[in-house]
Design a protein around this motif. Structure first.
Motif, PDB file in Angstrom:
ATOM      1  N   GLN A 144       0.867  -1.183   0.000  1.00  0.00           N
ATOM      2  CA  GLN A 144       0.000   0.000   0.000  1.00  0.00           C
ATOM      3  C   GLN A 144       0.903   1.232   0.000  1.00  0.00           C
ATOM      4  O   GLN A 144       1.297   1.711   1.051  1.00  0.00           O
ATOM      5  CB  GLN A 144      -0.884   0.011   1.248  1.00  0.00           C
ATOM      6  CG  GLN A 144      -1.741  -1.234   1.385  1.00  0.00           C
ATOM      7  CD  GLN A 144      -2.368  -1.337   2.767  1.00  0.00           C
ATOM      8  OE1 GLN A 144      -3.158  -0.495   3.161  1.00  0.00           O
ATOM      9  NE2 GLN A 144      -2.015  -2.378   3.503  1.00  0.00           N
ATOM     10  N   TYR A 154      10.114  12.221  -0.818  1.00  0.00           N
ATOM     11  CA  TYR A 154      11.214  11.464  -1.410  1.00  0.00           C
ATOM     12  C   TYR A 154      11.678  12.093  -2.723  1.00  0.00           C
ATOM     13  O   TYR A 154      12.867  12.118  -3.015  1.00  0.00           O
ATOM     14  CB  TYR A 154      10.804  10.004  -1.648  1.00  0.00           C
ATOM     15  CG  TYR A 154      10.802   9.124  -0.405  1.00  0.00           C
ATOM     16  CD1 TYR A 154      10.327   9.587   0.819  1.00  0.00           C
ATOM     17  CD2 TYR A 154      11.282   7.819  -0.461  1.00  0.00           C
ATOM     18  CE1 TYR A 154      10.318   8.779   1.944  1.00  0.00           C
ATOM     19  CE2 TYR A 154      11.273   6.999   0.654  1.00  0.00           C
ATOM     20  CZ  TYR A 154      10.794   7.493   1.857  1.00  0.00           C
ATOM     21  OH  TYR A 154      10.785   6.680   2.960  1.00  0.00           O
TER      22      TYR A 154
ATOM     23  N   LYS B 276      15.401   6.217   1.559  1.00  0.00           N
ATOM     24  CA  LYS B 276      14.782   7.278   0.765  1.00  0.00           C
ATOM     25  C   LYS B 276      15.229   7.212  -0.687  1.00  0.00           C
ATOM     26  O   LYS B 276      14.512   7.587  -1.588  1.00  0.00           O
ATOM     27  CB  LYS B 276      15.090   8.656   1.359  1.00  0.00           C
ATOM     28  CG  LYS B 276      14.360   8.904   2.666  1.00  0.00           C
ATOM     29  CD  LYS B 276      14.437  10.343   3.129  1.00  0.00           C
ATOM     30  CE  LYS B 276      13.455  11.242   2.405  1.00  0.00           C
ATOM     31  NZ  LYS B 276      13.360  12.585   3.031  1.00  0.00           N
ATOM     32  N   VAL B 280       9.859   3.092  -1.458  1.00  0.00           N
ATOM     33  CA  VAL B 280       8.697   3.964  -1.517  1.00  0.00           C
ATOM     34  C   VAL B 280       8.013   3.867  -0.163  1.00  0.00           C
ATOM     35  O   VAL B 280       7.833   2.763   0.353  1.00  0.00           O
ATOM     36  CB  VAL B 280       7.738   3.493  -2.640  1.00  0.00           C
ATOM     37  CG1 VAL B 280       6.429   4.263  -2.592  1.00  0.00           C
ATOM     38  CG2 VAL B 280       8.407   3.638  -4.004  1.00  0.00           C
ATOM     39  N   PRO B 281       7.656   5.003   0.454  1.00  0.00           N
ATOM     40  CA  PRO B 281       6.988   4.906   1.754  1.00  0.00           C
ATOM     41  C   PRO B 281       5.644   4.206   1.610  1.00  0.00           C
ATOM     42  O   PRO B 281       5.022   4.256   0.555  1.00  0.00           O
ATOM     43  CB  PRO B 281       6.810   6.371   2.171  1.00  0.00           C
ATOM     44  CG  PRO B 281       6.887   7.153   0.898  1.00  0.00           C
ATOM     45  CD  PRO B 281       7.793   6.390  -0.016  1.00  0.00           C
ATOM     46  N   GLY B 282       5.224   3.561   2.691  1.00  0.00           N
ATOM     47  CA  GLY B 282       3.951   2.847   2.654  1.00  0.00           C
ATOM     48  C   GLY B 282       4.024   1.601   3.513  1.00  0.00           C
ATOM     49  O   GLY B 282       4.929   1.452   4.340  1.00  0.00           O
ATOM     50  N   ILE B 283       3.044   0.726   3.304  1.00  0.00           N
ATOM     51  CA  ILE B 283       2.951  -0.501   4.101  1.00  0.00           C
ATOM     52  C   ILE B 283       3.093  -1.704   3.183  1.00  0.00           C
ATOM     53  O   ILE B 283       2.404  -1.805   2.170  1.00  0.00           O
ATOM     54  CB  ILE B 283       1.601  -0.556   4.849  1.00  0.00           C
ATOM     55  CG1 ILE B 283       1.456   0.677   5.756  1.00  0.00           C
ATOM     56  CG2 ILE B 283       1.484  -1.840   5.663  1.00  0.00           C
ATOM     57  CD1 ILE B 283       0.049   0.880   6.273  1.00  0.00           C
ATOM     58  N   ILE B 317       7.414   1.859   5.901  1.00  0.00           N
ATOM     59  CA  ILE B 317       8.468   2.812   5.562  1.00  0.00           C
ATOM     60  C   ILE B 317       7.880   4.215   5.681  1.00  0.00           C
ATOM     61  O   ILE B 317       6.838   4.510   5.086  1.00  0.00           O
ATOM     62  CB  ILE B 317       8.987   2.569   4.121  1.00  0.00           C
ATOM     63  CG1 ILE B 317       9.561   1.148   3.986  1.00  0.00           C
ATOM     64  CG2 ILE B 317      10.022   3.622   3.725  1.00  0.00           C
ATOM     65  CD1 ILE B 317      10.805   0.869   4.809  1.00  0.00           C
ATOM     66  N   GLY B 318       8.547   5.049   6.473  1.00  0.00           N
ATOM     67  CA  GLY B 318       7.993   6.365   6.797  1.00  0.00           C
ATOM     68  C   GLY B 318       8.501   7.497   5.921  1.00  0.00           C
ATOM     69  O   GLY B 318       9.383   7.314   5.075  1.00  0.00           O
ATOM     70  N   ALA B 319       7.963   8.668   6.172  1.00  0.00           N
ATOM     71  CA  ALA B 319       8.262   9.846   5.357  1.00  0.00           C
ATOM     72  C   ALA B 319       9.744  10.231   5.400  1.00  0.00           C
ATOM     73  O   ALA B 319      10.300  10.717   4.423  1.00  0.00           O
ATOM     74  CB  ALA B 319       7.411  11.015   5.816  1.00  0.00           C
ATOM     75  N   GLY B 321      12.227   8.116   5.842  1.00  0.00           N
ATOM     76  CA  GLY B 321      13.055   6.934   5.615  1.00  0.00           C
ATOM     77  C   GLY B 321      13.050   6.002   6.809  1.00  0.00           C
ATOM     78  O   GLY B 321      13.859   5.085   6.891  1.00  0.00           O
ATOM     79  N   GLN B 322      12.126   6.196   7.737  1.00  0.00           N
ATOM     80  CA  GLN B 322      12.047   5.301   8.895  1.00  0.00           C
ATOM     81  C   GLN B 322      11.633   3.901   8.452  1.00  0.00           C
ATOM     82  O   GLN B 322      10.788   3.750   7.574  1.00  0.00           O
ATOM     83  CB  GLN B 322      11.038   5.816   9.933  1.00  0.00           C
ATOM     84  CG  GLN B 322      11.361   7.168  10.511  1.00  0.00           C
ATOM     85  CD  GLN B 322      10.735   8.288   9.703  1.00  0.00           C
ATOM     86  OE1 GLN B 322      10.391   8.118   8.539  1.00  0.00           O
ATOM     87  NE2 GLN B 322      10.617   9.450  10.318  1.00  0.00           N
TER      88      GLN B 322
END
Ligand SMILES: [Zn+2]
Lengths: 162, 737
Positions: A144, A154, B276, B280-283, B317-319, B321-322
């Motif tokens: 997702q 980014y 980063k 890609v951030p997300g789940i 993955i967070g905004a 780069g977490q």
């Protein structure tokens, strides 16, 4: 990396000595934009690709600004927030017979412990994803993406609106 | 349940400089408060003189690699000497790794846990931490993966002050467990896992204690290998110590101290930047499984169950780069040797990150600090009960972490970094183990094979997976020479080693191939063998984007054969079983065949002339197999990666032999592929129908006992996973299985 090299990389045609350089080298910042360019030039639909989701699948933004998952054949899987598998066609290999169509009897799983789920595109019948899971396992929502954050944080630019 | 005290408030030892407990607590607090290792937000040394900084890094890194390459020659065990199952690392005083060698680097972090444990238990007070001390640990609940990986750790001093630690690990041939070998199969509790060393001081004044040497020598079946492996680890640690002394002499102690801290912080920063840059951030979500069919095998009544391990994996993955991974929903601990401690899971996370995101950066505990994780307490992956068995956690840990490669690869795909994609890896399993006595009745020989250290890698995003050349825990995989294995496994000869057809997962790019080795029992008075791998489920999960899982395992062995008669009559003997359904073994040999569709085999007696077929895993595939280039499939058939009938039924590619060549029948292939595609549309059902059928399995209780128990355990241990399960299947809150 130029467009032709990236196209070869995507097609698995980059000779090993070049692929090795790509593997060992620093990642090019421009890769994503070039990637979208190459992929956009290959699809027959007009919508802007926001993010490639997997082989054949893209998150695109349609004319009304909605973000949907679309196959390169044109089939639409619905909004990106929903698991695209919910709009796919499914074959479950949950018997010895179905598993043994593709695996030797000694090489397959035991269908009372695990089954294979094949998710196809109803438009072109490409096999998009396989799950190996116990019977009754919730369908996996593989990815997702947070597209807004991706573009803003980014890539440092706004998400294309159309 | 046992709680190991990590209370940091204990009184520091007398003296002016802060105690290690205080230093460790301070470092932890600084990280929590600033988000930087020891509060270092500027890489001052690197910014001031980049070349000097990198030179020091290179010198230490070179010393670590050299320590491994040099020290392994002291060992006599092929596992260490030939396969290189060892590694070394340099740590800060608080136990955070700074620089590491090559090798089985999953242990760089587990040794860190061991050092932190000793500090937290106020070892400075008792038994004391002095120059020349030697410590040993192999307890997974204190910082290890399994007892067989033995750690030697020495404190490093400068002018009387502790400035760091050197640690080395080597994988043993035998650990004195209930079953002979390195990965026990039958242990149901700690007391059958074998020799436990619990962060003990085993030497002082640079010498091993005599009483320790006696105890260790009597605690495994292979004391000579033990002693030489220990000397090997000590030697490596001292090579690291000398290298650090050299760097201090040339750069000064202040520089080196600051360098060690900055290098960890740099490792952390590199990790975040990499995320980063590449993801890609997300789940991201997936799950892996492992079957332990013990109901008809276990020696203890409580272990006579069929158990299905559940390893759900969510990566967020967070905004900024977490990175945060969670195995919330993992199934329960088991009365089997497969439980994992949190430290072993952390080690596995670390070793996989070093192979995919941070392979070329400052590879150290900085990345570990930045990699947030949740291995839920009370589950198999963080059991928090020292009385459980931890002899072979690899069985659960290895499949569970295939998910991490799959998830990261989805990010790489989205960013266009196709070259970084890996769909997973084969199971570095089917470890043929056991032991026996040669015909003289006196000479013990271990069977502790480690050729499993070379299985198939999953398919890449641009090419097939490596064939017979990957181990997730040791990036320098090697199967070792058959002749070398025969020198220790002297009653068990090799008849062959060759690719095993159909082990590689199908896909546009196929998984790396697995292989087989046929072993022949010769010149023994007694021998027992056992082995384990997945057989009732596929390894890990499936591949990616339409790629299939690699084949599941099965077991075949032949007792009381006519091999001696075959040899006397100079008749052909088998080299394996390319096609289990048309078996070369069965065609050429007579005897008592034992064959099961499981990978799990408890110790079994073998005698002269018996045969055992070792099977090694392939890797999962990538993409739709109907899109694989037909010429590549023809090459696969020629190279014994696939049988011709598999090429046709899985890939829709029809091949024919033409002299020494394998050629594609283009017309027949076109028809076969069209037919397979038509079959898809003819048989697939709508998602709604699929959903209704699966839901009915749950609501009407049509689940097998291991599957039902797996769901029960996961729902019991995790209310959030239970809620997710019920929500997905639209079940009432009150629902239970
Ligand atoms: Zn399609």
């Amino acid at each position: 990396m130029d467009q032709a090299t990236l196209a070869d990389l995507i097609d698995g045609k980059l000779p090993w000595h070049q692929l090795k350089e790509v593997l060992s080298g620093n990642k090019d910042i421009a890769r994503f934009d070039l990637y979208i360019e190459v992929l956009q030039s290959r699809v027959s639909f007009k919508e802007t690709i926001l993010l490639p989701l997997g082989e054949h699948l893209y998150v695109v933004v349609d004319a009304s600004g909605r973000r949907i998952v679309k196959c390169d054949c044109g089939y639409e899987f619905g909004p990106v927030e929903r698991n695209w598998k919910c709009a796919s066609a499914v074959l479950v290999r949950d018997s010895d017979e179905l598993l043994e169509e593709i695996y030797d009897p000694w090489n397959r799983c035991d269908p009372s412990w695990e089954e294979l789920r094949e998710f196809y595109c109803p438009g072109c019948w490409s096999l998009l994803e396989v799950e190996a899971a116990p019977p009754g396992y919730p369908v996996m929502f593989d990815f997702q993406p947070d597209i807004d954050t991706f573009y803003q944080e980014y890539l440092g630019r706004p998400v294309p609106r159309s | 349940m046992t709680t190991i005290s990590t209370d940091l408030s204990q009184s520091p030892p007398a003296g002016n400089s802060p105690s290690l407990i205080e230093k460790m607590a301070l470092s932890k607090r600084q990280y929590e408060e600033t988000g930087h290792y020891k509060g270092i937000d500027q890489l001052r040394l690197k910014q001031t003189d980049h070349f000097r900084y990198e030179r020091v890094w290179a010198e230490l890194r070179g010393a670590l690699v050299s320590a491994r390459e040099t020290a392994l020659h002291i060992s006599a065990s092929p596992i260490v000497r030939n396969i290189g199952e060892l590694c070394f690392a340099l740590y800060t005083p608080e136990g955070d790794s700074v620089v590491v060698s090559t090798g089985i680097i999953t242990h760089v972090h587990t040794m860190s846990e061991g050092i932190k444990y000793m500090i937290s238990q106020a070892y400075e007070d008792s038994p004391g931490i002095k120059e020349g001390d030697i410590f040993c640990n192999n307890d997974p609940t204190l910082g290890n993966v399994h007892t067989t990986d033995v750690h030697t750790i020495i404190p490093l001093f400068y002018e009387g002050e502790l400035i760091g630690w050197a640690g080395g690990v080597a994988h043993q041939v035998d650990i004195g467990a209930g079953t002979p070998g390195h990965d026990p199969v039958a242990s149901a509790n700690r007391y059958e896992d074998g020799f436990y060393v619990t962060c003990e001081k085993v030497g002082s004044n640079h010498q091993l204690h005599k009483d320790w040497q006696i105890r260790a020598g009597l605690s495994t079946r292979t004391p000579v290998y033990w002693a030489l492996d220990e000397k090997c680890r000590i030697a490596g640690c001292y090579i690291v110590k000398e290298a650090l002394d050299r760097v201090i002499a040339s750069e000064g102690i202040d520089y080196v101290r600051q360098f060690m801290d900055e290098a960890v912080e740099e490792g952390r920063q590199i990790f975040l930047a990499r995320i980063k840059e590449r993801l890609v951030p997300g789940i991201y979500e997936t799950a892996s499984f492992f079957d332990a069919p013990y109901a008809d095998k276990a020696w203890h009544p409580e272990a006579r169950i069929d158990y299905l391990m559940h390893a759900p994996l969510t990566l967020t993955i967070g905004a900024g780069g977490q990175f945060h991974m969670s195995m919330d929903g993992a199934s329960a601990p088991v009365p089997m040797p497969f439980n994992a401690s949190e430290g072993s899971m952390q080690g596995a996370l670390w070793v996989l990150l070093t192979q995919t995101l941070i392979y070329d950066g400052k590879v150290n505990d900085g990345a570990y600090l930045a990699a947030g994780h949740n291995f839920p307490a009370g589950t198999w992956c963080n059991a928090q009960d020292h009385s459980l068995a931890y002899g072979s956690p690899w069985a659960f840990l290895i499949p569970s972490f295939t998910g991490l490669f799959r998830l990261l690869s989805r990010g790489y795909f989205a960013r266009g970094f196709r070259e970084e994609i890996v769909t997973g890896y084969g199971f570095t399993g089917d470890p043929l183990q056991g032991g026996g006595f040669l015909a003289d009745g006196k000479t013990y020989f271990p069977v502790s094979n480690f050729e499993l250290c070379a299985v198939g890698l999953g398919a890449r995003g641009t090419m097939d997976g490596l064939d017979a050349a990957y181990a997730m825990w040791n990036p320098e995989a090697d199967m070792g020479d058959a002749e070398v294995w025969e020198t220790i496994e002297s009653g068990l000869l090799y008849l062959s080693r060759r690719y095993k057809p159909d082990t590689a997962g199908y896909g546009r790019y196929r998984g790396g191939s697995g292989w087989e080795a046929l072993r022949y029992v010769h010149g023994v008075q007694a021998l027992q063998l056992y082995s384990f791998r997945e057989g009732r489920v596929f390894h890990g999960g499936a591949g990616l984007y339409g790629g299939y899982p690699n084949s599941a395992d099965y077991k075949v062995r032949v007792h009381n054969t006519n091999m001696a008669q075959l040899a006397a009559a100079r008749k052909p003997y088998p080299l394996g079983e390319a096609d289990p359904s048309d078996s070369e073994l069965e065609r050429l040999v007579q005897g008592e065949f034992l064959r099961t569709n499981e990978g799990m085999m408890f110790p079994e007696a073998f005698g002269d002339g018996d045969l055992f077929l070792s099977l090694f895993s392939g890797g999962p595939g990538y993409g739709d197999p109907l899109e694989r280039d037909p010429q590549s499939v023809a090459r696969d058939v020629l190279g014994h990666v696939y049988l011709p009938e598999t090429a046709e039924r899985a890939f829709g590619v029809v091949v024919r032999t033409s002299g020494d060549e394998m050629v594609v029948d283009e017309a027949a292939t076109k028809t076969a592929r069209e037919n397979l595609r038509l079959r898809r549309s003819a048989r697939a059902v709508s998602y709604e129908e699929f959903y209704a059928r699966e839901r009915e399995l749950i609501t009407t209780g049509q689940l097998s006992s291991p599957v039902r128990q797996m769901y029960q355990q996961s729902m019991h241990l995790s209310p959030s996973w239970a809620a997710k399960f019920k929500q997905f299947w639209n079940l009432p809150d009150t629902f239970s299985l």
